[in-house]
Design a protein around this motif. Structure first.
Motif, PDB file in Angstrom:
ATOM      1  N   LEU A  90       0.675  -1.185   0.033  1.00 51.24           N
ATOM      2  CA  LEU A  90      -0.010   0.190   0.015  1.00 51.24           C
ATOM      3  C   LEU A  90       0.950   1.315  -0.142  1.00 51.24           C
ATOM      4  O   LEU A  90       1.647   1.595   0.963  1.00 51.24           O
ATOM      5  N   LYS A  91       0.782   2.128  -1.156  1.00 50.11           N
ATOM      6  CA  LYS A  91       1.438   3.230  -1.100  1.00 50.11           C
ATOM      7  C   LYS A  91       0.978   4.286  -0.075  1.00 50.11           C
ATOM      8  O   LYS A  91      -0.096   4.387   0.373  1.00 50.11           O
ATOM      9  N   LYS A  92       1.919   5.030   0.403  1.00 46.73           N
ATOM     10  CA  LYS A  92       1.653   6.121   1.514  1.00 46.73           C
ATOM     11  C   LYS A  92       1.183   7.306   0.819  1.00 46.73           C
ATOM     12  O   LYS A  92       0.780   8.344   1.734  1.00 46.73           O
ATOM     13  N   GLU A  93       1.468   7.429  -0.428  1.00 46.18           N
ATOM     14  CA  GLU A  93       1.033   8.545  -1.085  1.00 46.18           C
ATOM     15  C   GLU A  93       0.577   8.334  -2.419  1.00 46.18           C
ATOM     16  O   GLU A  93       0.926   7.398  -3.002  1.00 46.18           O
ATOM     17  N   THR A  94      -0.798   8.817  -2.681  1.00 47.47           N
ATOM     18  CA  THR A  94      -1.375   8.412  -3.868  1.00 47.47           C
ATOM     19  C   THR A  94      -2.405   9.736  -4.347  1.00 47.47           C
ATOM     20  O   THR A  94      -2.487  10.743  -3.717  1.00 47.47           O
ATOM     21  N   GLU A  95      -2.734   9.719  -5.732  1.00 53.45           N
ATOM     22  CA  GLU A  95      -3.761  10.736  -6.219  1.00 53.45           C
ATOM     23  C   GLU A  95      -5.079  10.414  -5.560  1.00 53.45           C
ATOM     24  O   GLU A  95      -5.846  11.489  -4.954  1.00 53.45           O
ATOM     25  N   VAL A  96      -5.573   9.338  -5.523  1.00 51.26           N
ATOM     26  CA  VAL A  96      -6.784   8.830  -4.967  1.00 51.26           C
ATOM     27  C   VAL A  96      -6.879   7.784  -3.839  1.00 51.26           C
ATOM     28  O   VAL A  96      -6.433   6.718  -4.497  1.00 51.26           O
ATOM     29  N   LEU A  97      -7.400   7.792  -2.937  1.00 53.10           N
ATOM     30  CA  LEU A  97      -7.616   6.698  -1.922  1.00 53.10           C
ATOM     31  C   LEU A  97      -9.177   6.219  -1.933  1.00 53.10           C
ATOM     32  O   LEU A  97     -10.030   7.258  -1.917  1.00 53.10           O
ATOM     33  N   VAL A  98      -9.586   5.104  -2.201  1.00 52.97           N
ATOM     34  CA  VAL A  98     -11.045   4.543  -2.624  1.00 52.97           C
ATOM     35  C   VAL A  98     -11.033   3.693  -1.316  1.00 52.97           C
ATOM     36  O   VAL A  98     -10.282   2.785  -1.291  1.00 52.97           O
ATOM     37  N   VAL A  99     -11.989   4.183  -0.450  1.00 57.99           N
ATOM     38  CA  VAL A  99     -12.288   3.260   0.721  1.00 57.99           C
ATOM     39  C   VAL A  99     -13.640   2.562   0.534  1.00 57.99           C
ATOM     40  O   VAL A  99     -14.682   3.079   0.241  1.00 57.99           O
ATOM     41  N   GLY A 100     -13.545   1.080   0.426  1.00 57.95           N
ATOM     42  CA  GLY A 100     -14.483   0.065   0.152  1.00 57.95           C
ATOM     43  C   GLY A 100     -14.407  -0.382  -1.150  1.00 57.95           C
ATOM     44  O   GLY A 100     -14.392   0.299  -2.286  1.00 57.95           O
ATOM     45  N   ALA A 101     -14.156  -1.806  -1.382  1.00 57.24           N
ATOM     46  CA  ALA A 101     -14.069  -2.673  -2.702  1.00 57.24           C
ATOM     47  C   ALA A 101     -15.249  -3.431  -2.612  1.00 57.24           C
ATOM     48  O   ALA A 101     -15.097  -4.356  -3.134  1.00 57.24           O
ATOM     49  N   GLY A 102     -16.572  -2.577  -2.567  1.00 56.47           N
ATOM     50  CA  GLY A 102     -17.747  -3.223  -3.122  1.00 56.47           C
ATOM     51  C   GLY A 102     -17.841  -2.758  -4.519  1.00 56.47           C
ATOM     52  O   GLY A 102     -16.845  -2.421  -5.067  1.00 56.47           O
ATOM     53  N   PRO A 103     -18.928  -3.156  -5.390  1.00 59.70           N
ATOM     54  CA  PRO A 103     -19.026  -2.758  -6.840  1.00 59.70           C
ATOM     55  C   PRO A 103     -18.701  -1.440  -7.079  1.00 59.70           C
ATOM     56  O   PRO A 103     -18.020  -1.034  -8.019  1.00 59.70           O
ATOM     57  N   VAL A 104     -19.321  -0.471  -6.210  1.00 61.64           N
ATOM     58  CA  VAL A 104     -19.090   0.707  -6.674  1.00 61.64           C
ATOM     59  C   VAL A 104     -17.647   1.377  -6.329  1.00 61.64           C
ATOM     60  O   VAL A 104     -17.209   2.015  -7.273  1.00 61.64           O
ATOM     61  N   GLY A 105     -17.080   1.077  -5.356  1.00 55.91           N
ATOM     62  CA  GLY A 105     -15.543   1.397  -5.049  1.00 55.91           C
ATOM     63  C   GLY A 105     -14.497   0.777  -6.034  1.00 55.91           C
ATOM     64  O   GLY A 105     -13.601   1.392  -6.479  1.00 55.91           O
ATOM     65  N   MET A 106     -14.876  -0.535  -6.483  1.00 49.96           N
ATOM     66  CA  MET A 106     -13.979  -1.172  -7.476  1.00 49.96           C
ATOM     67  C   MET A 106     -14.097  -0.493  -8.671  1.00 49.96           C
ATOM     68  O   MET A 106     -13.038  -0.306  -9.530  1.00 49.96           O
ATOM     69  N   PHE A 107     -15.523  -0.042  -9.165  1.00 49.90           N
ATOM     70  CA  PHE A 107     -15.509   0.628 -10.454  1.00 49.90           C
ATOM     71  C   PHE A 107     -15.077   2.072 -10.311  1.00 49.90           C
ATOM     72  O   PHE A 107     -14.550   2.508 -11.438  1.00 49.90           O
ATOM     73  N   ALA A 108     -15.022   2.679  -9.067  1.00 46.43           N
ATOM     74  CA  ALA A 108     -14.456   3.921  -9.245  1.00 46.43           C
ATOM     75  C   ALA A 108     -12.992   3.966  -9.360  1.00 46.43           C
ATOM     76  O   ALA A 108     -12.322   4.764 -10.212  1.00 46.43           O
ATOM     77  N   ALA A 109     -12.375   2.950  -8.649  1.00 45.75           N
ATOM     78  CA  ALA A 109     -11.034   2.645  -8.676  1.00 45.75           C
ATOM     79  C   ALA A 109     -10.580   2.319 -10.424  1.00 45.75           C
ATOM     80  O   ALA A 109      -9.344   2.731 -10.802  1.00 45.75           O
ATOM     81  N   LEU A 110     -11.421   1.425 -10.896  1.00 43.62           N
ATOM     82  CA  LEU A 110     -10.949   1.119 -12.416  1.00 43.62           C
ATOM     83  C   LEU A 110     -10.854   2.249 -13.127  1.00 43.62           C
ATOM     84  O   LEU A 110     -10.297   2.398 -14.073  1.00 43.62           O
ATOM     85  N   GLU A 111     -12.014   3.028 -13.169  1.00 42.97           N
ATOM     86  CA  GLU A 111     -12.344   4.275 -14.172  1.00 42.97           C
ATOM     87  C   GLU A 111     -11.132   5.362 -13.726  1.00 42.97           C
ATOM     88  O   GLU A 111     -10.641   5.921 -14.813  1.00 42.97           O
ATOM     89  N   LEU A 112     -10.914   5.207 -12.678  1.00 38.09           N
ATOM     90  CA  LEU A 112      -9.697   6.223 -12.345  1.00 38.09           C
ATOM     91  C   LEU A 112      -8.178   5.635 -13.013  1.00 38.09           C
ATOM     92  O   LEU A 112      -7.472   6.489 -13.551  1.00 38.09           O
ATOM     93  N   ALA A 113      -8.065   4.325 -12.643  1.00 37.62           N
ATOM     94  CA  ALA A 113      -6.858   3.849 -13.322  1.00 37.62           C
ATOM     95  C   ALA A 113      -6.795   4.020 -14.767  1.00 37.62           C
ATOM     96  O   ALA A 113      -5.705   4.336 -15.342  1.00 37.62           O
ATOM     97  N   GLU A 114      -7.919   3.766 -15.513  1.00 35.71           N
ATOM     98  CA  GLU A 114      -8.225   4.005 -16.937  1.00 35.71           C
ATOM     99  C   GLU A 114      -7.684   5.354 -17.526  1.00 35.71           C
ATOM    100  O   GLU A 114      -7.097   5.563 -18.561  1.00 35.71           O
ATOM    101  N   ARG A 115      -7.946   6.318 -16.461  1.00 36.87           N
ATOM    102  CA  ARG A 115      -7.823   7.853 -17.032  1.00 36.87           C
ATOM    103  C   ARG A 115      -6.280   8.069 -16.416  1.00 36.87           C
ATOM    104  O   ARG A 115      -5.894   9.360 -16.344  1.00 36.87           O
ATOM    105  N   GLY A 116      -5.707   6.883 -15.961  1.00 36.42           N
ATOM    106  CA  GLY A 116      -4.159   7.239 -15.620  1.00 36.42           C
ATOM    107  C   GLY A 116      -3.868   7.937 -14.311  1.00 36.42           C
ATOM    108  O   GLY A 116      -3.035   8.554 -14.147  1.00 36.42           O
ATOM    109  N   ILE A 117      -4.820   7.784 -13.429  1.00 36.40           N
ATOM    110  CA  ILE A 117      -4.814   8.333 -11.958  1.00 36.40           C
ATOM    111  C   ILE A 117      -4.181   7.373 -11.333  1.00 36.40           C
ATOM    112  O   ILE A 117      -4.701   6.217 -11.084  1.00 36.40           O
ATOM    113  N   ALA A 118      -3.162   7.663 -10.175  1.00 38.00           N
ATOM    114  CA  ALA A 118      -2.738   6.818  -9.371  1.00 38.00           C
ATOM    115  C   ALA A 118      -3.855   6.330  -8.337  1.00 38.00           C
ATOM    116  O   ALA A 118      -4.367   7.538  -7.720  1.00 38.00           O
ATOM    117  N   VAL A 119      -4.094   5.232  -7.998  1.00 36.68           N
ATOM    118  CA  VAL A 119      -5.282   5.031  -6.946  1.00 36.68           C
ATOM    119  C   VAL A 119      -4.838   4.066  -6.163  1.00 36.68           C
ATOM    120  O   VAL A 119      -4.137   2.927  -6.543  1.00 36.68           O
TER     121      VAL A 119
END
Ligand SMILES: Cc1cc2nc3c(=O)[nH]c(=O)nc-3n(C[C@H](O)[C@H](O)[C@H](O)COP(=O)(O)OP(=O)(O)OC[C@H]3O[C@@H](n4cnc5c(N)ncnc54)[C@H](O)[C@@H]3O)c2cc1C
Length: 423
Positions: free
Chosen positions: A3-32
């Motif tokens: 787990l990185k100690k610094e990132t652009e976005v921290l998503v709390v919760g890996a249900g479908p909504v959290g996972m989808f948010a993380a995926l969309e961010l990663a697709e956009r080149g955001i560190a998550v």
């Protein structure tokens, strides 16, 4: 992966909504970084269908083909008022792209999301619980500092094991997304209310999953009563799910209380539901479908649903999505589907702010648009309007109809107009 100690976005919760948010961010080149307090995916199968709009979003992430292989297509929605069939709407009459609903267990969606995330180099850090955060709005690039507890399984006596906090770590990020479900810590730490909507009280549903005999219909059937909204979902050609809204859950136990098992849910005790209950509910509410009561019952349960909404979706650099911000009944499968759209809305806005140093006005807009959508779904502010030509059954049931429509966004307006609701 650490787990990185610094990132652009921290998503709390890996249900479908959290996972989808993380995926969309990663697709956009955001560190998550994505964390969840559980020790692995809960593989839940609660929400059972994807709206056309969700399918479009998942398609954009390259997931549609895989999901289509495992799902069951439903092309139309039929409306009943008690024993009478009143209307049907084909999804193809409402939208051009992917005009169908896909019945798919929630755990199947979660598996696909987590596999795609791994391909993008994002792993869920299980056993990491958000314990607190502070927003530093006046200084520094990393505007939020979150405190996470690393949980470890430990023998807590009497041969029972539990999860205890082993250490605390801090993660600094530009944005924090709270997709941490109905008991959201992020919401609590933001000091946001999670008020109940209306005075009607909670909804309790008797849910029955059974073999279909004859084969299940190719449409979802919404059945409206004086104080109830029930739904029949075809899950596969040979399986279906009935959800009946109970006006008096404890009444079920009245005649055959002795010797029946009880189901304990959230401090309440509900009777065990069996095929007699299903047959009685079908006879009372949906007499047109008698043959469906004959299929073998796979499982049944009573579930309590609440209608709740936050007063706003977040603040500064901390924003909510999904069940963390709203709860509703099961008929239109709105909670998860609208949650997926919130994940998408958050992801592109956050990417804009992080990459183009856009002003946070985009986030304020997120709040106002999300609030507007849920106020409409709950009929808050202005009651649901009907068109001049709306049939009598729509006029009688208008207030219950909106959350029963298994679509959202623009399709909600389009389907509403087809049956006589004005938007
Ligand atoms: C009992 C039940 C029955 C349901 N039935 C239906 C249904 O019939 N139809 C329907 O459409 N929907 C149903 N739902 C709702 C549906 O499951 C949700 O809408 C869906 O899971 C989307 O939720 P989410 O991703 O926002 O949150 P969730 O799926 O709840 O995920 C939240 C995640 O956050 C994690 N978390 C929580 N707190 C923390 C913390 N402090 N730190 C780190 N992680 C944390 C949790 O472990 C969890 O994995 C039901 C839900 C429940 C609970």
């Amino acid at each position: 992966m650490v787990l990185k100690k610094e990132t652009e976005v921290l998503v709390v919760g890996a249900g479908p909504v959290g996972m989808f948010a993380a995926l969309e961010l990663a697709e956009r080149g955001i560190a998550v970084e994505l964390v969840d307090e559980s020790w692995r995916t809960a593989a839940r199968s609660y929400a059972l269908a994807l709206h056309p709009r969700s399918l479009q979003l998942l398609d954009a992430m390259g997931l549609l083909e895989e999901l289509l292989q495992h799902g069951h297509r439903v092309d139309s929605v039929a409306f009943y008022e008690g024993g009478e069939r009143r209307a049907e709407v084909a999804l193809a009459d409402v939208l051009d792209t992917l005009p169908f609903l896909l019945v798919l267990p929630q755990d199947r969606l979660e598996r696909a999301l987590s596999r795609r995330l791994a391909e993008k180099g994002v792993e869920v850090h299980w056993n990491r619980r958000l314990a607190g955060f502070e927003q530093r709005l006046d200084r520094g690039d990393r505007r939020v500092v979150a405190q996470l507890e690393v949980l470890a399984e430990e023998d807590v006596g009497y041969g029972v094991s539990g999860f205890v906090a082993e250490e605390r770590v801090r993660v600094a990020c530009d944005f924090l997304i709270g997709a941490d479900g109905h008991r959201s810590s992020v919401r609590r730490l933001l000091g946001l209310d999670f008020g109940k909507i209306g005075t009607a009280g909670d909804q309790v549903y008797a849910v029955f999953e059974q073999q279909a005999r004859p084969p299940s219909p190719t449409e979802v059937r919404v059945v409206l009563g004086d104080a109830t909204a029930d739904v029949l979902w075809p899950l596969a050609p040979d399986r279906l799910r009935w959800s009946f809204e109970l006006t008096d859950p404890r009444g079920l136990v009245s005649n055959r209380a002795k010797g029946r098992l009880a189901v304990h849910l959230g401090g309440d005790v509900f009777p065990y539901l069996d095929h007699h209950d299903l047959a009685r509910l079908i006879a009372e509410r949906a007499p047109w479908s008698g043959a469906e009561a004959e299929g073998e019952l796979n499982w049944s349960v009573a579930v309590r649903f609440e209608r709740r909404l936050v007063p706003r979706f977040g603040d500064g650099r901390v924003w909510l999505a999904g069940d963390a911000a709203h709860l509703t009944g099961p008929v239109g499968v709105q909670s998860m589907n609208v949650g997926l759209r919130e994940a998408h809305e958050l992801a592109w806005r956050i990417a804009e702010v992080v990459q183009s140093k856009e002003q946070d006005g985009l986030m304020v807009e997120y709040d106002s648009e999300r609030m507007a959508e849920w106020r409409r779904l709950f009929g808050i502010g202005s009651p649901v309007e009907i068109t001049a030509s709306a049939p009598g059954w729509v006029a009688r049931r208008a207030d219950r109809l909106i959350t029963c429509l298994p679509v959202s966004g623009e399709e909600l307006s389009a389907m509403g107009r087809k049956i006589g609701l004005a938007f």
